[in-house]
Design a protein around this motif. Sequence first.
Motif, PDB file in Angstrom:
ATOM      1  N   GLY A  19       0.824  -1.196   0.000  1.00 24.57           N
ATOM      2  CA  GLY A  19       0.000   0.000   0.000  1.00 24.57           C
ATOM      3  C   GLY A  19       0.860   1.248   0.000  1.00 24.57           C
ATOM      4  O   GLY A  19       1.772   1.383   0.811  1.00 24.57           O
ATOM      5  N   LEU A  20       0.536   2.162  -0.922  1.00 26.00           N
ATOM      6  CA  LEU A  20       1.253   3.428  -1.028  1.00 26.00           C
ATOM      7  C   LEU A  20       0.349   4.531  -0.478  1.00 26.00           C
ATOM      8  O   LEU A  20      -0.575   4.984  -1.156  1.00 26.00           O
ATOM      9  N   GLY A  21       0.598   4.922   0.801  1.00 22.89           N
ATOM     10  CA  GLY A  21      -0.240   5.968   1.392  1.00 22.89           C
ATOM     11  C   GLY A  21       0.246   7.345   1.020  1.00 22.89           C
ATOM     12  O   GLY A  21       1.324   7.501   0.448  1.00 22.89           O
ATOM     13  N   GLY A  22      -0.572   8.356   1.337  1.00 22.60           N
ATOM     14  CA  GLY A  22      -1.757   8.310   2.166  1.00 22.60           C
ATOM     15  C   GLY A  22      -1.434   8.405   3.651  1.00 22.60           C
ATOM     16  O   GLY A  22      -0.365   8.122   4.144  1.00 22.60           O
ATOM     17  N   GLY A  23      -2.461   8.941   4.374  1.00 24.83           N
ATOM     18  CA  GLY A  23      -2.353   8.991   5.821  1.00 24.83           C
ATOM     19  C   GLY A  23      -2.426   7.601   6.432  1.00 24.83           C
ATOM     20  O   GLY A  23      -2.728   6.613   5.757  1.00 24.83           O
ATOM     21  N   HIS A  24      -2.176   7.523   7.746  1.00 22.12           N
ATOM     22  CA  HIS A  24      -2.149   6.205   8.377  1.00 22.12           C
ATOM     23  C   HIS A  24      -3.536   5.605   8.545  1.00 22.12           C
ATOM     24  O   HIS A  24      -3.667   4.464   9.020  1.00 22.12           O
ATOM     25  N   LEU A  49       2.307  -5.015   3.103  1.00 20.09           N
ATOM     26  CA  LEU A  49       3.069  -3.889   3.634  1.00 20.09           C
ATOM     27  C   LEU A  49       2.369  -2.619   3.207  1.00 20.09           C
ATOM     28  O   LEU A  49       1.812  -2.554   2.107  1.00 20.09           O
ATOM     29  N   ASP A  50       2.370  -1.614   4.068  1.00 15.49           N
ATOM     30  CA  ASP A  50       2.025  -0.280   3.579  1.00 15.49           C
ATOM     31  C   ASP A  50       2.910   0.762   4.254  1.00 15.49           C
ATOM     32  O   ASP A  50       3.489   0.532   5.314  1.00 15.49           O
ATOM     33  N   VAL A  51       3.036   1.884   3.557  1.00 18.72           N
ATOM     34  CA  VAL A  51       3.818   3.022   4.047  1.00 18.72           C
ATOM     35  C   VAL A  51       2.898   4.232   4.107  1.00 18.72           C
ATOM     36  O   VAL A  51       2.203   4.538   3.129  1.00 18.72           O
ATOM     37  N   ALA A  52       2.891   4.910   5.243  1.00 20.96           N
ATOM     38  CA  ALA A  52       1.942   5.998   5.468  1.00 20.96           C
ATOM     39  C   ALA A  52       2.634   7.287   5.886  1.00 20.96           C
ATOM     40  O   ALA A  52       3.776   7.283   6.347  1.00 20.96           O
ATOM     41  N   GLU A  53       1.881   8.363   5.723  1.00 24.81           N
ATOM     42  CA  GLU A  53       2.187   9.698   6.230  1.00 24.81           C
ATOM     43  C   GLU A  53       3.260  10.464   5.458  1.00 24.81           C
ATOM     44  O   GLU A  53       3.671  11.545   5.887  1.00 24.81           O
ATOM     45  N   LEU A  54       3.731   9.945   4.320  1.00 27.90           N
ATOM     46  CA  LEU A  54       4.569  10.765   3.454  1.00 27.90           C
ATOM     47  C   LEU A  54       3.725  11.926   2.937  1.00 27.90           C
ATOM     48  O   LEU A  54       2.650  11.718   2.384  1.00 27.90           O
ATOM     49  N   SER A  55       4.223  13.143   3.116  1.00 23.18           N
ATOM     50  CA  SER A  55       3.491  14.337   2.692  1.00 23.18           C
ATOM     51  C   SER A  55       4.377  15.144   1.746  1.00 23.18           C
ATOM     52  O   SER A  55       5.147  16.001   2.187  1.00 23.18           O
ATOM     53  N   PRO A  56       4.302  14.864   0.440  1.00 27.70           N
ATOM     54  CA  PRO A  56       5.197  15.511  -0.525  1.00 27.70           C
ATOM     55  C   PRO A  56       5.230  17.038  -0.471  1.00 27.70           C
ATOM     56  O   PRO A  56       6.313  17.620  -0.638  1.00 27.70           O
ATOM     57  N   PRO A  57       4.099  17.738  -0.222  1.00 28.79           N
ATOM     58  CA  PRO A  57       4.197  19.198  -0.162  1.00 28.79           C
ATOM     59  C   PRO A  57       5.091  19.707   0.965  1.00 28.79           C
ATOM     60  O   PRO A  57       5.555  20.842   0.924  1.00 28.79           O
ATOM     61  N   LEU A  58       5.332  18.857   1.960  1.00 24.28           N
ATOM     62  CA  LEU A  58       6.162  19.235   3.097  1.00 24.28           C
ATOM     63  C   LEU A  58       7.575  18.658   3.011  1.00 24.28           C
ATOM     64  O   LEU A  58       8.391  18.871   3.904  1.00 24.28           O
ATOM     65  N   ASP A  59       7.849  17.929   1.922  1.00 22.88           N
ATOM     66  CA  ASP A  59       9.144  17.261   1.778  1.00 22.88           C
ATOM     67  C   ASP A  59      10.223  18.246   1.318  1.00 22.88           C
ATOM     68  O   ASP A  59       9.930  19.330   0.809  1.00 22.88           O
ATOM     69  N   ARG A  60      11.476  17.839   1.492  1.00 22.98           N
ATOM     70  CA  ARG A  60      12.621  18.638   1.076  1.00 22.98           C
ATOM     71  C   ARG A  60      13.493  17.791   0.157  1.00 22.98           C
ATOM     72  O   ARG A  60      14.006  16.749   0.560  1.00 22.98           O
ATOM     73  N   ASP A  61      13.626  18.219  -1.091  1.00 18.14           N
ATOM     74  CA  ASP A  61      14.461  17.505  -2.064  1.00 18.14           C
ATOM     75  C   ASP A  61      14.055  16.037  -2.205  1.00 18.14           C
ATOM     76  O   ASP A  61      14.885  15.179  -2.496  1.00 18.14           O
ATOM     77  N   ASN A  62      12.792  15.743  -1.968  1.00 18.85           N
ATOM     78  CA  ASN A  62      12.275  14.365  -2.065  1.00 18.85           C
ATOM     79  C   ASN A  62      12.975  13.400  -1.109  1.00 18.85           C
ATOM     80  O   ASN A  62      12.966  12.182  -1.337  1.00 18.85           O
ATOM     81  N   VAL A  63      13.564  13.949  -0.044  1.00 21.13           N
ATOM     82  CA  VAL A  63      14.303  13.109   0.900  1.00 21.13           C
ATOM     83  C   VAL A  63      13.396  12.041   1.509  1.00 21.13           C
ATOM     84  O   VAL A  63      13.741  10.850   1.546  1.00 21.13           O
ATOM     85  N   THR A  64      12.236  12.444   1.993  1.00 15.20           N
ATOM     86  CA  THR A  64      11.337  11.506   2.665  1.00 15.20           C
ATOM     87  C   THR A  64      10.808  10.464   1.690  1.00 15.20           C
ATOM     88  O   THR A  64      10.730   9.276   2.019  1.00 15.20           O
TER      89      THR A  64
END
Length: 316
Positions: free
Chosen positions: A115-120, A279-294
């Motif tokens: 799963g590609l989140g998205g919030g938790h 598996l899923d990954v959650a809470e990545l927030s691209p508008p708040l990311d820096r250089d796509n680090v997260t």
Amino acid sequence: MSTVDGWGGRVDLPEDASTRRWHQWVRKAEAGAAPGVALLGFACDEGVRRNHGRVGAKDGPVALRKMLSNLPVLDAAPLYDAGTVDCTDGDLEAAQSRYAQRLAALLDAGHFAVGLGGGHEIAFASWQGLAQHLGTRRPRVAIINIDAHFDLRRQDEGSSGTPFLQAIEHAQALGIDLQYHVYGISAAANTRVLFDTADRLGVHYVMDDQLNLLTLAAHIEQLQARLADVDVIYQTIDIDGLPHAMAPGVSAPAARGLPLEVVEPLLDAVAATGKLRLLDVAELSPPLDRDNVTARVAARLIHRVCHAAWQARTGA
């Protein structure tokens, strides 16, 4: 260039198995396809909004596909993109139900689902999908969460802070034996009632300041013992469970967090059991990311777990 929307990247020469990247290998998920790794997006942060967090996680699936595109193919596992479920009308529960149905179909087809989140809030959708897949079977199930938060909050409506209480109560109603394990809990990010709830429900948790390179081996050994009698494992990663320097683009940045040196061996140990089904990954927030680090860190973890889970499945 990939024929699947959202995928594309570098092509190395010669174009063969030794130079292949994910964007060259991914295909659309279709009925009857051979079992492999199937990615399913959840473009939703309505649960984050309800939980008074920083919205933006709905853009996570697009950013994750972009960062996964150039990662190398490490094994022969077929790779599929099953599309994205979105939530544009604020009806989180309906979006979770749609996601659960599509996830259950992927599991029924024998895929390792990611799963590609998205919030938790994706977690309760993932749990519902797994429960639908299990049907009348009643195996022993474990949820392993990398997170600074318990997400056991009781609220009038579901949110990114409620999914594991929802999952536990849903499992109890179905008669499913469900264990919940959380690694990286922060004393500064959870109220006393959440610790009380975790203790009452028998949740196994490890604090962020208890888990380091000196204690890691002992915690992994303990986890392996706990998982010995489990039949099915669902792994979820809240990317805000990592240090802020590693994961700045998240809904709720961690003051401490667990570094990759700790997180990756934990994930390896879970995958090595051969019992990991999703598996899923959650809470990545691209508008708040820096250089796509997260996004890069999240993609690295997905890439690693998919490879390890496929190795465990095939004995490669």
